[in-house]
Design an enzyme around this catalytic site. Structure first.
Site, PDB file in Angstrom:
ATOM      1  N   SER A  65       0.874  -1.184   0.000  1.00 26.81           N
ATOM      2  CA  SER A  65       0.000   0.000   0.000  1.00 26.81           C
ATOM      3  C   SER A  65       0.902   1.222   0.000  1.00 26.81           C
ATOM      4  CB  SER A  65      -0.848  -0.014   1.279  1.00 26.81           C
ATOM      5  OG  SER A  65      -1.463   1.239   1.500  1.00 26.81           O
TER       6      SER A  65
ATOM      7  N   TYR B 109      -2.017  -1.055  10.497  1.00 23.30           N
ATOM      8  CA  TYR B 109      -1.971  -1.220   9.039  1.00 23.30           C
ATOM      9  C   TYR B 109      -0.652  -0.693   8.485  1.00 23.30           C
ATOM     10  CZ  TYR B 109      -3.937  -1.028   4.239  1.00 23.30           C
ATOM     11  OH  TYR B 109      -4.197  -1.204   2.902  1.00 23.30           O
TER      12      TYR B 109
HETATM   13  P1  NAD Z   1     -11.530  -6.100   0.255  1.00 15.81           P
HETATM   14  O1  NAD Z   1     -12.077  -5.978   1.637  1.00 15.81           O
HETATM   15  O2  NAD Z   1     -12.375  -5.788  -0.916  1.00 15.81           O
HETATM   16  O3  NAD Z   1     -10.924  -7.556   0.032  1.00 15.81           O
HETATM   17  C1  NAD Z   1     -10.182  -8.204   1.019  1.00 15.81           C
HETATM   18  C2  NAD Z   1     -10.128  -9.672   0.662  1.00 15.81           C
HETATM   19  O4  NAD Z   1      -9.390 -10.335   1.712  1.00 15.81           O
HETATM   20  C3  NAD Z   1     -11.499 -10.342   0.630  1.00 15.81           C
HETATM   21  O5  NAD Z   1     -11.512 -11.345  -0.351  1.00 15.81           O
HETATM   22  C4  NAD Z   1     -11.624 -10.946   2.020  1.00 15.81           C
HETATM   23  O6  NAD Z   1     -12.516 -12.059   2.090  1.00 15.81           O
HETATM   24  C5  NAD Z   1     -10.186 -11.389   2.234  1.00 15.81           C
HETATM   25  N1  NAD Z   1      -9.865 -11.609   3.634  1.00 15.81           N
HETATM   26  C6  NAD Z   1     -10.000 -10.778   4.690  1.00 15.81           C
HETATM   27  N2  NAD Z   1      -9.600 -11.392   5.815  1.00 15.81           N
HETATM   28  C7  NAD Z   1      -9.185 -12.641   5.454  1.00 15.81           C
HETATM   29  C8  NAD Z   1      -8.657 -13.747   6.158  1.00 15.81           C
HETATM   30  N3  NAD Z   1      -8.479 -13.719   7.492  1.00 15.81           N
HETATM   31  N4  NAD Z   1      -8.377 -14.854   5.465  1.00 15.81           N
HETATM   32  C9  NAD Z   1      -8.584 -14.928   4.117  1.00 15.81           C
HETATM   33  N5  NAD Z   1      -9.069 -13.911   3.400  1.00 15.81           N
HETATM   34  C10 NAD Z   1      -9.370 -12.778   4.064  1.00 15.81           C
HETATM   35  O7  NAD Z   1     -10.207  -5.189   0.288  1.00 15.81           O
HETATM   36  P2  NAD Z   1      -9.283  -4.622  -0.877  1.00 15.81           P
HETATM   37  O8  NAD Z   1      -9.361  -3.153  -0.819  1.00 15.81           O
HETATM   38  O9  NAD Z   1      -9.480  -5.337  -2.161  1.00 15.81           O
HETATM   39  O10 NAD Z   1      -7.861  -5.001  -0.255  1.00 15.81           O
HETATM   40  C11 NAD Z   1      -7.005  -5.986  -0.810  1.00 15.81           C
HETATM   41  C12 NAD Z   1      -5.577  -5.656  -0.420  1.00 15.81           C
HETATM   42  O11 NAD Z   1      -5.209  -4.395  -0.982  1.00 15.81           O
HETATM   43  C13 NAD Z   1      -5.359  -5.519   1.086  1.00 15.81           C
HETATM   44  O12 NAD Z   1      -4.126  -6.099   1.444  1.00 15.81           O
HETATM   45  C14 NAD Z   1      -5.333  -4.017   1.283  1.00 15.81           C
HETATM   46  O13 NAD Z   1      -4.592  -3.653   2.411  1.00 15.81           O
HETATM   47  C15 NAD Z   1      -4.660  -3.579   0.005  1.00 15.81           C
HETATM   48  N6  NAD Z   1      -4.871  -2.178  -0.335  1.00 15.81           N
HETATM   49  C16 NAD Z   1      -6.119  -1.687  -0.550  1.00 15.81           C
HETATM   50  C17 NAD Z   1      -6.268  -0.350  -0.883  1.00 15.81           C
HETATM   51  C18 NAD Z   1      -7.605   0.261  -1.148  1.00 15.81           C
HETATM   52  O14 NAD Z   1      -7.665   1.482  -1.287  1.00 15.81           O
HETATM   53  N7  NAD Z   1      -8.669  -0.485  -1.257  1.00 15.81           N
HETATM   54  C19 NAD Z   1      -5.141   0.474  -0.993  1.00 15.81           C
HETATM   55  C20 NAD Z   1      -3.893  -0.073  -0.765  1.00 15.81           C
HETATM   56  C21 NAD Z   1      -3.761  -1.403  -0.452  1.00 15.81           C
END
Ligand code: NAD
Length: 256
Positions: free
Chosen positions: A138, A151
């Site tokens: 991130s 985080y």
């Molecule tokens: P999201 O909530 O849409 O998806 C998260 C996914 O992780 C889901 O499939 C959920 O079921 C799974 N998950 C959560 N806890 C879990 C566990 N204990 N075991 C197995 N699966 C689990 O979130 P997202 O925004 O798509 O985030 C995905 C990644 O991207 C994360 O690592 C997040 O930190 C990173 N990220 C997101 C953003 C953003 O702006 N959305 C920015 C930077 C980084």
């Protein structure tokens, strides 16, 4: 060149993980999905692209579950060629109010899970003579925001982990990199949009605008499709000597 390879994308039932899984599947990569909630919808979406798709519901906070997930990938797909460590959660609170169990869960899911999948996937990649490990970090792997101590600590840790393993594998055909998205409008971020709308007494659109204006100079969300395309590039031969990088796709966030 990726056709017939197998990718495990953790946390791929939603958001960025699903976007990355679909982008890899479009290149002919077989996919192992993982994550909570509805798995049948994502499974059908990926299968429609004509690749083999599997699913394992491992809880990525549990080392024993992760070992079972990796054994499933080995048994059903002959091992993982592309490992995308994407599963992640968020919790927003000042450090003195941060629930210790939320801290532990964030470190386990956002950081330690990548250690467990990597240590189990690497020997097969080395044996097969090719591999790609891509850690979804991130902007918070590079800079901080208030109220996100767990985080930010986990994502900085993931960037450090990426560099260390990239050095250990530097002379091998396995590359290890991180990607660093800014705001992406997924369920994880929608929760923060909702909190902003409630706190400021504004509607959803205005809350999104304010969130972007605070941090992301482009005023545009990064999309799962863009992150999928970056992942495909990092899997390509052109990226064979990209190692240990933390590649931002953040609309200028970390340029400030
Ligand atoms: P999201 O909530 O849409 O998806 C998260 C996914 O992780 C889901 O499939 C959920 O079921 C799974 N998950 C959560 N806890 C879990 C566990 N204990 N075991 C197995 N699966 C689990 O979130 P997202 O925004 O798509 O985030 C995905 C990644 O991207 C994360 O690592 C997040 O930190 C990173 N990220 C997101 C953003 C953003 O702006 N959305 C920015 C930077 C980084």
């Amino acid at each position: 060149m990726l056709k017939g390879k197998t990718a495990l994308v953790t946390g791929s039932t939603s958001g960025i993980g699903l976007g990355i899984a679909l982008s890899l599947a479009r290149e002919g990569v077989n996919i192992v999905l993982n994550g909570f909630g509805d798995a049948e919808g994502p499974r059908a979406e990926v299968a429609a692209l004509g690749v083999k798709v599997g699913y394992h519901g491992a809880d990525m906070s549990r080392a024993a579950d992760i070992a079972e997930l990796m054994a499933y990938a080995e048994r059903e797909f002959g091992g993982v060629d592309i490992l995308v460590n994407n599963a992640g959660i968020q919790h927003v609170a000042p450090v003195q109010d941060f629930p210790p169990e939320r801290w532990d869960a964030i470190i386990a899911i956002n950081l330690s899970s990548a250690f467990h999948t990597t240590r189990l996937a690497l020997p097969t990649m080395q044996k097969k003579g090719w591999g790609r490990i891509i850690n979804v970090a991130s902007v918070h792997g590079l800079v901080a925001s208030a109220q996100k101590s767990a985080y930010v600590a986990a994502k900085h840790g993931l960037v450090g982990f990426t560099k260390s393993v990239a050095l250990e594998t530097a002379t091998s055909p396995v590359t290890v990199n991180a990607i660093c998205p800014g705001w992406v409008l997924t369920p994880l971020v929608q929760k923060q949009v909702d909190a902003r709308a409630a706190a400021d007494g504004v509607d959803n659109e205005e809350a999104k605008r304010r969130l972007l204006a605070e941090k992301q100079p482009s005023l545009q969300f990064t999309t799962p499709e863009q992150l999928g395309a970056l992942t495909v590039f990092l899997c390509s031969e052109a990226a064979a000597n990209v190692r240990g990088q933390a590649w931002s796709l953040d609309g200028g966030w970390t340029a400030q």
